[in-house]
Design a protein around this motif. Structure first.
Motif, short mmCIF file in Angstrom:
data_model
loop_
_atom_site.label_atom_id
_atom_site.label_comp_id
_atom_site.label_asym_id
_atom_site.label_seq_id
_atom_site.Cartn_x
_atom_site.Cartn_y
_atom_site.Cartn_z
N ASP A 1 -6.85 -3.63 14.49
CA ASP A 1 -7.72 -2.46 14.63
C ASP A 1 -8.18 -1.94 13.27
O ASP A 1 -9.28 -1.42 13.15
N ALA A 2 -7.32 -2.06 12.26
CA ALA A 2 -7.68 -1.62 10.91
C ALA A 2 -6.74 -2.28 9.91
O ALA A 2 -5.56 -2.47 10.19
N GLY A 3 -7.28 -2.65 8.76
CA GLY A 3 -6.46 -3.20 7.70
C GLY A 3 -6.21 -4.69 7.84
O GLY A 3 -6.98 -5.42 8.47
N ALA B 89 -8.62 -4.49 2.82
CA ALA B 89 -7.89 -3.23 2.88
C ALA B 89 -6.51 -3.38 3.49
O ALA B 89 -6.31 -4.13 4.43
N ASN B 90 -5.55 -2.64 2.91
CA ASN B 90 -4.20 -2.57 3.45
C ASN B 90 -3.66 -1.19 3.11
O ASN B 90 -3.60 -0.81 1.94
N ALA B 91 -3.26 -0.43 4.13
CA ALA B 91 -2.87 0.96 3.93
C ALA B 91 -1.66 1.09 3.02
O ALA B 91 -1.59 2.00 2.18
N ALA B 92 -0.66 0.22 3.18
CA ALA B 92 0.56 0.33 2.38
C ALA B 92 0.26 0.16 0.90
O ALA B 92 0.72 0.94 0.06
N ALA C 164 9.23 11.48 -3.39
CA ALA C 164 8.54 10.86 -2.26
C ALA C 164 7.07 11.27 -2.24
O ALA C 164 6.63 12.14 -3.00
N ALA C 165 6.31 10.63 -1.37
CA ALA C 165 4.89 10.94 -1.22
C ALA C 165 4.45 10.60 0.20
O ALA C 165 4.94 9.65 0.81
N VAL C 166 3.54 11.40 0.72
CA VAL C 166 2.94 11.19 2.04
C VAL C 166 1.44 11.02 1.84
O VAL C 166 0.77 11.90 1.29
N ALA C 167 0.91 9.88 2.28
CA ALA C 167 -0.53 9.62 2.20
C ALA C 167 -1.07 9.51 3.62
O ALA C 167 -0.44 8.90 4.49
N ARG C 168 -2.23 10.10 3.85
CA ARG C 168 -2.82 10.00 5.19
C ARG C 168 -4.34 9.96 5.10
O ARG C 168 -4.93 10.37 4.10
N GLU C 169 -4.95 9.45 6.14
CA GLU C 169 -6.41 9.35 6.24
C GLU C 169 -7.00 8.65 5.01
O GLU C 169 -8.06 9.07 4.49
N LEU C 170 -6.36 7.61 4.56
CA LEU C 170 -6.81 6.91 3.36
C LEU C 170 -8.23 6.38 3.53
O LEU C 170 -8.58 5.82 4.56
N THR C 171 -9.04 6.56 2.51
CA THR C 171 -10.45 6.17 2.37
C THR C 171 -11.38 6.98 3.25
O THR C 171 -12.60 6.78 3.22
N LYS C 172 -10.85 7.93 4.02
CA LYS C 172 -11.70 8.76 4.88
C LYS C 172 -12.03 10.07 4.19
O LYS C 172 -11.53 10.38 3.11
N ARG C 173 -12.83 10.88 4.84
CA ARG C 173 -13.32 12.12 4.24
C ARG C 173 -12.18 13.06 3.87
O ARG C 173 -12.22 13.73 2.84
N GLU D 261 2.05 19.31 12.11
CA GLU D 261 1.90 17.93 12.56
C GLU D 261 0.59 17.37 12.02
O GLU D 261 -0.47 17.65 12.57
N PRO D 262 0.66 16.60 10.95
CA PRO D 262 -0.57 16.09 10.35
C PRO D 262 -1.25 15.06 11.24
O PRO D 262 -0.60 14.37 12.02
N LYS D 263 -2.55 14.97 11.10
CA LYS D 263 -3.33 14.01 11.88
C LYS D 263 -3.57 12.74 11.07
O LYS D 263 -3.48 12.73 9.85
N GLY D 264 -3.91 11.69 11.79
CA GLY D 264 -4.32 10.46 11.13
C GLY D 264 -3.18 9.50 10.85
O GLY D 264 -2.01 9.78 11.12
N GLU D 265 -3.55 8.33 10.32
CA GLU D 265 -2.59 7.31 9.95
C GLU D 265 -1.84 7.75 8.70
O GLU D 265 -2.44 8.27 7.76
N ILE D 266 -0.53 7.51 8.66
CA ILE D 266 0.31 8.02 7.58
C ILE D 266 1.10 6.89 6.92
O ILE D 266 1.64 6.02 7.60
N VAL D 267 1.14 6.92 5.59
CA VAL D 267 2.02 6.04 4.83
C VAL D 267 3.01 6.94 4.10
O VAL D 267 2.62 7.87 3.39
N LEU D 268 4.29 6.67 4.30
CA LEU D 268 5.36 7.46 3.70
C LEU D 268 6.07 6.60 2.66
O LEU D 268 6.49 5.48 2.96
N MET D 269 6.19 7.13 1.44
CA MET D 269 6.79 6.37 0.35
C MET D 269 7.95 7.14 -0.27
O MET D 269 7.83 8.33 -0.53
N ILE D 270 9.06 6.44 -0.48
CA ILE D 270 10.27 7.04 -1.02
C ILE D 270 10.63 6.33 -2.32
O ILE D 270 10.76 5.10 -2.35
N GLY D 271 10.82 7.09 -3.39
CA GLY D 271 11.16 6.50 -4.67
C GLY D 271 12.54 5.87 -4.66
O GLY D 271 13.38 6.19 -3.81
N PRO D 272 12.83 4.98 -5.60
CA PRO D 272 14.13 4.31 -5.65
C PRO D 272 15.23 5.27 -6.05
O PRO D 272 14.96 6.32 -6.65
#
Length: 293
Positions: free
Chosen positions: A101-103, A131-134, A200-209, A229-240
């Motif tokens: 569907d995407a990526g 494209a790849n969201a991660a 950590a970091a939370v990214a969402r709605e990548l490449t969108k408005r 409750e955030p909308k859209g596709e989410i990538v969650l990243m945790i530092g080492p």
């Protein structure tokens, strides 16, 4: 890395025009912004006899945007062996494209069984990367990128999630997960409890408005999203994890001692762990010391 011109085409003997070789093509599609569709991906879709899709409604919109009408076949992780065989049979003599569907297909999306079956059947498999969201999220996160582990979606059930986190807790790399808005607060709380208060970091709605990147430690993010409750596709990243219990002292002396009983690679690894130093650098030092002995 050097780049060399390459394509997937041969010259049609009758028309004299370039024709794309038959096979299975794994084609990345945009994760939001349609301008991220590569020219090669469009050419492959244009040449495709069949397009294997997760959802024909989603891919249909993309094809309409590109001005293409194609025969679509639904394909997911529940598709049967006979479904795969039909796609592979077509790929032996024509262009078959797999999209998600995407990526990028197969990255927490269907396709693994199909690609594996294609290799076993001797069907050519090629990729049209994109494209790849991660990877996109990691590139803007500000977290370490020299080593990372993509872990897809954490299990939804608490026990399975805790077991997964226990396996990942000692990994000295940035952890990358996919997540949904309704689960984000629960997942952040579980990660904070299981891994500690890491960066950590939370990214969402990548490449969108409304693309958004929120950075902080896990407790900060738990507080931010506990009632939101955030909308859209989410990538969650945790530092080492931070290095704990590292020694200080004479590294060369430690290497000399380790080399008395261990080969160079193991000696370097052991001392690197003890002192919290780069393994490759210590390997070079250990190799030089071994030659000098």
């Amino acid at each position: 890395m050097s780049l060399t011109p390459s394509d997937d085409s041969t010259v049609d003997q009758q028309s004299g025009q370039k024709a794309i070789d038959s096979g299975l093509y794994i084609v990345a599609t945009p994760i939001g912004n349609l301008a991220d569709m590569s020219q090669r991906a469009v050419e492959l879709l244009r040449a495709a006899e069949l397009v294997a899709v997760e959802d024909s409604r989603v891919t249909g919109k993309l094809l309409h945007h590109l001005g293409l009408k194609k025969r679509m076949v639904r394909y997911n992780d529940h598709s049967s062996e006979s479904d795969r065989e039909r796609l592979l049979e077509a790929a032996r003599s024509s262009v078959v494209v797999l999209v998600s569907d995407a990526g990028t297909p197969l990255i927490s999306d269907p396709g693994y069984k199909l690609v594996r079956a294609a290799h076993e059947a001797g069907v050519t498999v090629r990729t049209a990367p994109g494209a790849n969201a991660a990877i996109a999220a990691l590139s803007i996160s500000g977290l370490p990128t020299d080593r990372f582990l993509f872990a897809g979606f954490l299990p939804s059930k608490a026990k399975a999630r805790d077991e997964a986190m226990a396996d990942l807790a000692g990994v000295r790399a940035t952890l990358v997960f996919y997540e949904s808005g309704p689960r984000l607060a629960t997942t952040l709380a579980a990660l904070s409890s299981g891994l500690g208060n890491r960066e950590a970091a939370v990214a969402r709605e990548l490449t969108k408005r409304f693309e958004e990147l929120v950075r902080g430690n896990l407790l900060d993010l738990v507080e931010r999203y506990k009632d939101q409750e955030p909308k859209g596709e989410i990538v969650l990243m945790i530092g080492p994890p931070e290095a704990e219990g590292v020694e200080t002292g004479d590294v060369d002396a430690a290497l000399t001692e380790a080399l008395q009983n261990l080969p160079v690679s193991k000696a370097a690894a052991q001392v690197a762990k003890r002192f919290g130093l780069d393994r490759a650098e210590l390997y070079a030092r250990a190799s030089a010391m071994k030659k000098a002995q």
